[in-house]
Design a protein around this motif. Sequence first.
Motif, short mmCIF file in Angstrom:
data_model
loop_
_atom_site.label_atom_id
_atom_site.label_comp_id
_atom_site.label_asym_id
_atom_site.label_seq_id
_atom_site.Cartn_x
_atom_site.Cartn_y
_atom_site.Cartn_z
N SER A 106 0.81 -1.22 0.00
CA SER A 106 0.00 0.00 0.00
C SER A 106 0.84 1.27 0.00
O SER A 106 0.43 2.31 -0.53
N TYR A 107 2.02 1.20 0.59
CA TYR A 107 2.83 2.41 0.76
C TYR A 107 3.28 3.02 -0.57
O TYR A 107 3.53 4.23 -0.64
N HIS A 110 -9.33 6.56 -1.54
CA HIS A 110 -9.34 5.23 -0.95
C HIS A 110 -9.01 4.09 -1.91
O HIS A 110 -8.89 2.94 -1.48
N SER A 111 -8.88 4.37 -3.18
CA SER A 111 -8.86 3.29 -4.17
C SER A 111 -7.77 2.25 -3.95
O SER A 111 -8.02 1.06 -4.10
N MET A 112 -6.56 2.68 -3.62
CA MET A 112 -5.45 1.76 -3.63
C MET A 112 -4.84 1.48 -2.26
O MET A 112 -3.96 0.62 -2.15
N MET A 114 -4.81 2.29 7.57
CA MET A 114 -3.70 1.99 8.47
C MET A 114 -2.37 2.61 8.04
O MET A 114 -1.67 3.21 8.88
N PRO A 115 -1.96 2.53 6.76
CA PRO A 115 -0.72 3.22 6.39
C PRO A 115 -0.83 4.74 6.58
O PRO A 115 0.15 5.39 6.97
N ARG A 148 -5.85 -6.35 1.98
CA ARG A 148 -6.36 -5.04 2.39
C ARG A 148 -7.33 -5.22 3.56
O ARG A 148 -6.93 -5.12 4.70
N THR A 149 -8.60 -5.49 3.27
CA THR A 149 -9.56 -5.65 4.36
C THR A 149 -10.49 -6.83 4.08
O THR A 149 -10.65 -7.28 2.94
N GLU A 150 -11.07 -7.32 5.14
CA GLU A 150 -12.18 -8.27 5.09
C GLU A 150 -13.30 -7.68 5.95
O GLU A 150 -13.05 -6.86 6.83
#
Length: 644
Positions: A168-169, A342-344, A348-349, A479-481
């Motif tokens: 993500s960074y 928010h796309s990519m 948290m980062p 990413r997320t669940e």
Amino acid sequence: LYQKQDASTQLPVPSLRHTLDRFLNTALPLAESKEEVEQLRKAVDVFPQEAEVLQERLLQRKKVMEELGTSWLSIWWNQVGYLKYRESVVINVSYFFLLADDDPTLSSSSSESSSSNNAGGVVSQSINIKKGAAALVATAQFRNLVCSGTYPGEELGRRHKIPLCSASYKYMFHACRVPRHEMDGYRIYDPSRYSHCVVARKGCFFKIDFLNPATQEVLPLEQLERLLQHCIHLADNNHVSDNDACNKLGLLTGNHRDEWTEARVQLLKMNDDETNKIEHDLEVLESSALVLCLDDERPVSRTECGELFWHGNKSSSNNRWFDKSLQIIVAENGKCGIMGEHSMFDGMPTIKFIEHINAMTYEKAKDVAPSSEWSDDVASFASDGAIQLFQGLSSLSGEDSAKVDHLVSEAEQYLHSHIDDHQLVAHDFTEYGSRLIKQMGHSPDAYVQQSMQLASYRLFGQQVATYEATQVRPYLHGRTETTRSVSVEGNAFIRSMGLKPGHDEQNTDSRKEKLALLKKAVDAHVDYVRSAAMGCGVDRHFFGLSMLVGKDEKNPALFADPVFARSKHWRMSTSTLSQPPGFGPVVPNGIGLAYTVHDNGIYFCATARQEHDHWAGKITRLLDEALIEMKLLHDFEKTPSSKL
């Protein structure tokens, strides 16, 4: 940062049986009749046979994508979940954070005096300049750590450290979403080739170098202050184009994605590489480290700050480039926030970046970027000061100028209507927080989630599907669940509490029953979070299976079941982070509910559409009510009964 990236394990594909067992417990409370329960159970019973081929395809996809160095979900999720979304990214996709407002080194710098109108004069003493300059120093530090790969990778756990995926960074700095027909793109620029950021003021965009191009070191704080003051002076004193469209170009990025795509095409057709360098200017903006928005607003309350950082209000929405991955927003009075596309990447980062900014006081920034260590000619590359972008639009022909005016006017009408359609309420619950909740024997997050279930039950008159974001970054490109907050156990608890307060805390039998049900509800939520964090929730699995249904193939009956559909119609979309966040509702008849659980309080930020009779305010009041009731159960349980 990427040292342990190769050690990241693959996102798993749960078994069909595991997913169905977990799903049923979250869906049954949402059935509205015995017939719906029976129909749902039948659909679940036949699902393993109907989805057997789909599961085999998904397992095969996992193998193929593993060979390509990614997860089975990542590309689908980024594209279908975000880049193919065609409504405005504002409110619908973007998120924001409130930054710390407690820099003691700025307390004596609140005067508004300034004495220079160019990059070489006396530095302004206004608080927004100081806050913005200090934020740029922090950005330079963090950006250099991330872009060089020397930033330490994140890990979970205290004893047994689990590395998190760092992919993500790479989207944080020098990156931007780009509008395209049907599906947007995302551009990442080589950070070694760029040393600039973009400053926005009153809808004007300026390029400034905040890093030395030769060394990538941050400029002296004093030089940054001069540059920011120069931007403000140019914008505020009309030393920029009088063309109204030039100062509203940012509104285009808040339009419907297809409209913005077409507008961008039209703008690029006007490019001539001499007077109207629109293509060059767009690249300057998109390749910048980030955008620093210096708003001429003075928000005071958290709600006012939230509105400004969420969408800019109608008064400052032109002072944004909503496609940019990160934007720092500094108000005239020093209030500061961050807006993220928010796309990519997820929150948290961004939290790590915010923590770095919050730690960078103005006095500390002086030490990090002192003037004494720089020779007189070091800043010569910044001698031009701030370079305004999109100036060429003022020299367009009458026909092209009219086109730009029309494009901007349409975008303004669309975005402002969109902003008017939504409400936001930021609220601090101050009675208690995580410290007391832990003393009660509960997980703070799971406990607060049960208060949300009770509050929404009382608002809507029924339990509704609730989404809590859970990160799965221990997995490659994770990413997320979804953690589903609705459960059979939670349903039993909220029904015992009722649609209105029962005021029966002193009734021993009733109190003990409610406490027992609360404990079961909290434990069930904790169990689901653990499963979701291991990549074994249900929603990403169902999503993956649905993506593999052939064009002429029949969907499993479960996918058409009304309870199944209701269970993922997220009328309550929630997320918790360690810094105060905010975001919009994900469905028209829903609520977005961000929260941060502190030791002695809980921050909530509720959003909803205006048409729904003050839902944002009502849900925060009902949360207060629910949290106080839940505490009273524990208070009376530990209080000895009177013998009188």
